[in-house]
Design an enzyme around this catalytic site. Structure first.
Site, mmCIF file in Angstrom:
data_model
loop_
_atom_site.group_PDB
_atom_site.id
_atom_site.type_symbol
_atom_site.label_atom_id
_atom_site.label_comp_id
_atom_site.label_asym_id
_atom_site.label_seq_id
_atom_site.Cartn_x
_atom_site.Cartn_y
_atom_site.Cartn_z
ATOM 1 N N TRP A 95 0.841 -1.194 0.000
ATOM 2 C CA TRP A 95 0.000 0.000 0.000
ATOM 3 C C TRP A 95 0.883 1.254 0.000
ATOM 4 O O TRP A 95 1.993 1.250 0.517
ATOM 5 C CB TRP A 95 -0.908 0.014 1.238
ATOM 6 C CG TRP A 95 -1.739 1.265 1.321
ATOM 7 C CD1 TRP A 95 -1.514 2.377 2.069
ATOM 8 C CD2 TRP A 95 -2.927 1.531 0.571
ATOM 9 N NE1 TRP A 95 -2.478 3.312 1.846
ATOM 10 C CE2 TRP A 95 -3.364 2.821 0.922
ATOM 11 C CE3 TRP A 95 -3.665 0.795 -0.362
ATOM 12 C CZ2 TRP A 95 -4.506 3.403 0.381
ATOM 13 C CZ3 TRP A 95 -4.805 1.360 -0.905
ATOM 14 C CH2 TRP A 95 -5.216 2.649 -0.542
ATOM 15 N N ASP A 196 0.662 5.585 -20.255
ATOM 16 C CA ASP A 196 -0.719 5.992 -19.967
ATOM 17 C C ASP A 196 -0.685 7.025 -18.847
ATOM 18 O O ASP A 196 -1.350 6.894 -17.827
ATOM 19 C CB ASP A 196 -1.556 4.774 -19.564
ATOM 20 C CG ASP A 196 -3.052 5.054 -19.568
ATOM 21 O OD1 ASP A 196 -3.465 6.118 -20.058
ATOM 22 O OD2 ASP A 196 -3.818 4.209 -19.063
#
Length: 292
Positions: A95, A196
Site C-alpha cells: 500500500w 498511460d
C-alpha cells in the site's frame, strides 16, 4: 470478497502466518476494482482485481518501470504476486499513501527514467507481448524507426477500430505514410515510457517522491509521456520544470503533441464515444492540412 482474497493470499503464501483483518474498497474503473487490505501485523496491501491478461500486462510494465527508475525520486510499486481469483486475478502490491504535493521530483524522476532506459535499452521501438491501454488493445511488435512504430503499432490498430463508429478509411489511410516519415525525421532514442500518463496514474508521496502506477509501458519516444500529461490536465508546471532540469525536450516537441495524443483520443473514442470521436476527426483534419 474478503473470504476470496484471504483464501487466495493464503494459497499464494503471501500472508506468511498473518491474518487478514480488514478489506475496504478504494474504487474501481472499467478495467477492474481496487481494494485496501489490512493485515494483523499492521502491514497494508493494495490489490487490483481484473482480467488476468490485463493484470499480467500491468505487472510487466510495473516491473520494467521499477527496474529503470531511481527510487530516490520515484516509487514504482513492487508486485508481490498475481494470483487467481474467481475467474479473474488479483494483483497484489504494498500500500502507498499519495498526496497532491510538489511534482518537481516526479518530473525529475520521469526524466531520469527516460534517460537511463534510453542509454541501455533495446535500441528499437515496441514491446514483446500484447498489452492494453485501458481496455483497448496495445499490440506487440518491434520497429527500428519511431514513425513506423507509432503508426503501425499504435495508430493503425486504433484507426481500424474507429471504422466501427464511422471514421472512413479515406480520412486516415493517406496520412499514415506522411506521419511516419515526419516522426522518422525527428529520430528520437527509444525510451521506456509509462505509456498511460494521465493524472490518475501518477501522484506525489508524503516524502516528496513521485509515484507511478497503472502503466501501459513500451519502448517509445519519451515525448509520448510528456504529451499525455497535457491531455486531461491534473499536472502542474512543476512537473515540466523538474523534467527539464534533467533532460529538456528537443526543438519541435510542441508541434508533435497533438499527433502523439491522437493515439489516446482514438482509444477513448473507441471505448467511450462522445466528444472523443469529434476531437479525433479534428486532429486528422489538421494533419491532412499540414502533411498532405
Amino acid at each position: 470478497m474478503r473470504d476470496q482474497l484471504e483464501r487466495a493470499l493464503a494459497t499464494a503464501d503471501l500472508l506468511q502466518g498473518r491474518k487478514l483483518v480488514g478489506v475496504r474498497s478504494v474504487g474501481g474503473s472499467s478495467v477492474g476494482s481496487t481494494w485496501r487490505l489490512s493485515l494483523s501485523d499492521g502491514e497494508e496491501l493494495f490489490v487490483k482485481v481484473a482480467q488476468t491478461a490485463n493484470l499480467l500486462a500491468e505487472q510487466s510494465g510495473l516491473q520494467a518501470l521499477r527496474h529503470w527508475s531511481d527510487p530516490a525520486l520515484i516509487e514504482v510499486p513492487q508486485v508481490l504476486g498475481c494470483i487467481p481469483l474467481s475467474g479473474q486475478s488479483a494483483l497484489v502490491m504494498a500500500w502507498w499513501d499519495a498526496s497532491k504535493g510538489d511534482q518537481f521530483r516526479l518530473g525529475q524522476g520521469l526524466a531520469q527514467l527516460h534517460r537511463a532506459s534510453a542509454a541501455a535499452g533495446p535500441g528499437c521501438f515496441g514491446w514483446d507481448h500484447d498489452g492494453f491501454i485501458g481496455l483497448g488493445p496495445q499490440p506487440s511488435g518491434w520497429c527500428d524507426n519511431w514513425g513506423d512504430a507509432f503508426t503501425q503499432l499504435r495508430l493503425h490498430p486504433q484507426l481500424c477500430l474507429a471504422m466501427q463508429w464511422g471514421l472512413a478509411a479515406q480520412d486516415w489511410e493517406p496520412l499514415l505514410g506522411p506521419i511516419a516519415a515526419w516522426l522518422n525525421r525527428h529520430a528520437p532514442e527509444p525510451c521506456l515510457v509509462h505509456g498511460d500518463l494521465w493524472a490518475g496514474n501518477a501522484a506525489v508521496l508524503a516524502d516528496g517522491r513521485g509515484l507511478l502506477i497503472d502503466p501501459a509501458s513500451w519502448w517509445a519516444d519519451r515525448e509520448v509521456d510528456l504529451a499525455m500529461t497535457r491531455l486531461f490536465g491534473g499536472f502542474s508546471r512543476r512537473l515540466m520544470e523538474g523534467y527539464s532540469s534533467e533532460w529538456p525536450l528537443p526543438a519541435g516537441a510542441e508541434q508533435r503533441v497533438e499527433t502523439l495524443n491522437l493515439y489516446h483520443l482514438l482509444n477513448h473514442a473507441n471505448l467511450f464515444g462522445g466528444g472523443y470521436q469529434q476531437r479525433s476527426r479534428e486532429i486528422l483534419t489538421d494533419l491532412r492540412l499540414s502533411l498532405l
